[in-house]
Design a protein around this motif. Sequence first.
Motif, PDB file in Angstrom:
ATOM      1  N   GLY A  83      -5.752   3.676   3.719  1.00  0.00           N
ATOM      2  CA  GLY A  83      -6.063   5.016   3.241  1.00  0.00           C
ATOM      3  C   GLY A  83      -7.232   5.652   3.967  1.00  0.00           C
ATOM      4  N   ASP A  91      -8.433   9.183  -2.747  1.00  0.00           N
ATOM      5  CA  ASP A  91      -7.268   9.175  -1.865  1.00  0.00           C
ATOM      6  C   ASP A  91      -6.004   9.348  -2.703  1.00  0.00           C
ATOM      7  OD1 ASP A  91      -5.339   8.734   0.082  1.00  0.00           O
ATOM      8  OD2 ASP A  91      -6.492   7.167   1.074  1.00  0.00           O
ATOM      9  N   SER A  92      -5.483  10.562  -2.771  1.00  0.00           N
ATOM     10  CA  SER A  92      -4.340  10.859  -3.633  1.00  0.00           C
ATOM     11  C   SER A  92      -3.053  10.192  -3.177  1.00  0.00           C
ATOM     12  CB  SER A  92      -4.121  12.380  -3.716  1.00  0.00           C
ATOM     13  OG  SER A  92      -3.882  12.918  -2.415  1.00  0.00           O
ATOM     14  N   ASN A  93      -2.999   9.765  -1.913  1.00  0.00           N
ATOM     15  CA  ASN A  93      -1.779   9.154  -1.381  1.00  0.00           C
ATOM     16  C   ASN A  93      -1.809   7.634  -1.425  1.00  0.00           C
ATOM     17  OD1 ASN A  93      -0.664  11.681  -0.658  1.00  0.00           O
ATOM     18  ND2 ASN A  93      -1.842  11.695   1.257  1.00  0.00           N
ATOM     19  N   ASN A  94      -2.738   7.054  -2.163  1.00  0.00           N
ATOM     20  CA  ASN A  94      -2.926   5.604  -2.089  1.00  0.00           C
ATOM     21  C   ASN A  94      -1.687   4.807  -2.499  1.00  0.00           C
ATOM     22  OD1 ASN A  94      -3.359   4.576  -5.085  1.00  0.00           O
ATOM     23  ND2 ASN A  94      -4.572   6.449  -4.905  1.00  0.00           N
ATOM     24  N   ALA A  96       1.509   5.711  -2.320  1.00  0.00           N
ATOM     25  CA  ALA A  96       2.552   5.855  -1.305  1.00  0.00           C
ATOM     26  C   ALA A  96       2.235   5.017  -0.065  1.00  0.00           C
ATOM     27  CB  ALA A  96       2.702   7.325  -0.919  1.00  0.00           C
ATOM     28  N   ILE A  97       0.963   5.006   0.329  1.00  0.00           N
ATOM     29  CA  ILE A  97       0.560   4.218   1.506  1.00  0.00           C
ATOM     30  C   ILE A  97       0.724   2.732   1.229  1.00  0.00           C
ATOM     31  CG2 ILE A  97      -1.364   3.636   3.021  1.00  0.00           C
ATOM     32  CD1 ILE A  97      -2.476   6.441   2.484  1.00  0.00           C
ATOM     33  N   GLU A 100       4.298   1.832   1.459  1.00  0.00           N
ATOM     34  CA  GLU A 100       4.741   1.825   2.858  1.00  0.00           C
ATOM     35  C   GLU A 100       4.337   0.531   3.547  1.00  0.00           C
ATOM     36  OE1 GLU A 100       4.076   4.440   6.973  1.00  0.00           O
ATOM     37  OE2 GLU A 100       2.956   4.905   5.157  1.00  0.00           O
ATOM     38  N   ASN A 144      -2.504   4.335   8.827  1.00  0.00           N
ATOM     39  CA  ASN A 144      -3.156   4.375   7.519  1.00  0.00           C
ATOM     40  C   ASN A 144      -3.873   3.081   7.149  1.00  0.00           C
ATOM     41  OD1 ASN A 144      -2.535   7.038   6.685  1.00  0.00           O
ATOM     42  ND2 ASN A 144      -0.424   6.428   6.287  1.00  0.00           N
TER      43      ASN A 144
END
Length: 495
Positions: A83, A91-94, A96-97, A100, A144
């Motif tokens: 992240g 980190d709003s995408n944590n 999803a990352i 992945e 990421n």
Amino acid sequence: MKKNVFYVLMLFFVFTACNREDMQNNPGNIEVVQKDPLTAKEINEKINETIKTKGRFSWKESSDHFIWSTIFQGNKIASIGFGSSFDRNLDSNNKAIEAEILKVIEQYEGKTERILLSSDQYLNQIDVAIEKQETVIALRKMKNIRYLEPADYRYFENEQKLGKSSSGSSGCGFESTALSASDYTTVTPNAKAPWSFTKHNIINAWSYSSGAGVTIGVIDSGVSPEQTLLGSSFNNGLSSGRTISKNGVYVDSIWPWSTGYDGPNDQCGHGTSMASAAAAPRNNQGQPVGVAYNSNLVTYRAASNVVLDGYHEQNGVKIAFTELGNNNNVKIISMSMGHIFSVGKIEDGVKYAYSKGKLIFCAGGTSTSFTNFVGVIFPAWMSETQAITGVKENTSNQKCDVCHSGAEIDFTYQMERASGNSIPVLSYYNGQTDYVGGSSVATASTAGIAALVWSKNPTWTRDQVLNKMRQSATYYPTPNSDYGYGNINVLQAVQ
């Protein structure tokens, strides 16, 4: 014919360019040059040589093969930081990352079970099982991922197997020693103030501050259940009106998959000494008193000893930092443990606690027979921490015989006498005393000094407290190249 060949070549290059970003999702595109992992001996030799030549070892600067070898030789467990930030809340995408990353691991490992060992609830950090070098290569290509490291490579244990160290490097001991009368001053109501308190003007500073209202967090090996002055008698005498809270976040197992903390009790002796140096009570029992004898303590058993070697010790320290970071009562954190190279998850934990306003003190390093080539150790070298080292009596630039020095040192503490004696503290056992030295006791004592300053100025920020400590030290305003601001005159710091 030439024209057709030209078009074929163009199509090839276009196809290759278009699929380069997807390489990590196609196991067939990862080329492994070296098939066999390095031995533990080869890994340690590489780490040692890098430190000797460059001053510091970095996982990020290591090759894919080297990283995979250390993971392979460390129970095949890896630690991944990901992240844009160490903090999940930033980190709003944590999620999803993380998904992945796990998908890539599943593809390259060819399995979907027993991959995720743990996912930190506060940090963008996970521990995973990895066996294949192809997986390491693919993960390190991902934009990421902040770091990919071995999570259970035991450097010190391997040094010991190679005959380069001994069990004495653990910092543990349960000894009790009668104190020399020349190593303390008796203060009311009948407590022993260590000789170093006079050197740093701590006894006179008590007229202005005792540490009341300030809570110190101590990350170490826990506190002895057999020392009542750090238990049922912590809150008495001139130390009345305060609390001690004991926590355990260490799993006592060689297997990373094991769970279940083994409690807050010290099984080493080191943590008991550190708690004593910082905040042992001032009463009429004729025992050594701590620097901030009226401060509260929150102690953590985060590791079995001072050498943060292996999965559960590093994980325990990470958890302790995050929990102390989230504890609004804690202002100061003291840790007299470390490693000769960085540990990503601990680094994240330190940054997390620092982001919560904590003032963090870490030991600059205490040598063993095989680490005397190392400068300031991790995490003391981090900018978020204050690195402390021990110096000889009546000096601020002569390190103790087993202490480390270097550009990252912020403060020093006198802890070694010409006689060879160090700092009197409470023993592991009730009613008994001992001596403790090195940068460890220097760190815990300096954390106590910070508590005195903050207690005198309860509305101050971390930076204001730190600036006052600097202004009251030997080398202010120009720090020494190896010893920082030097020794603190505590009376001046609290006036």
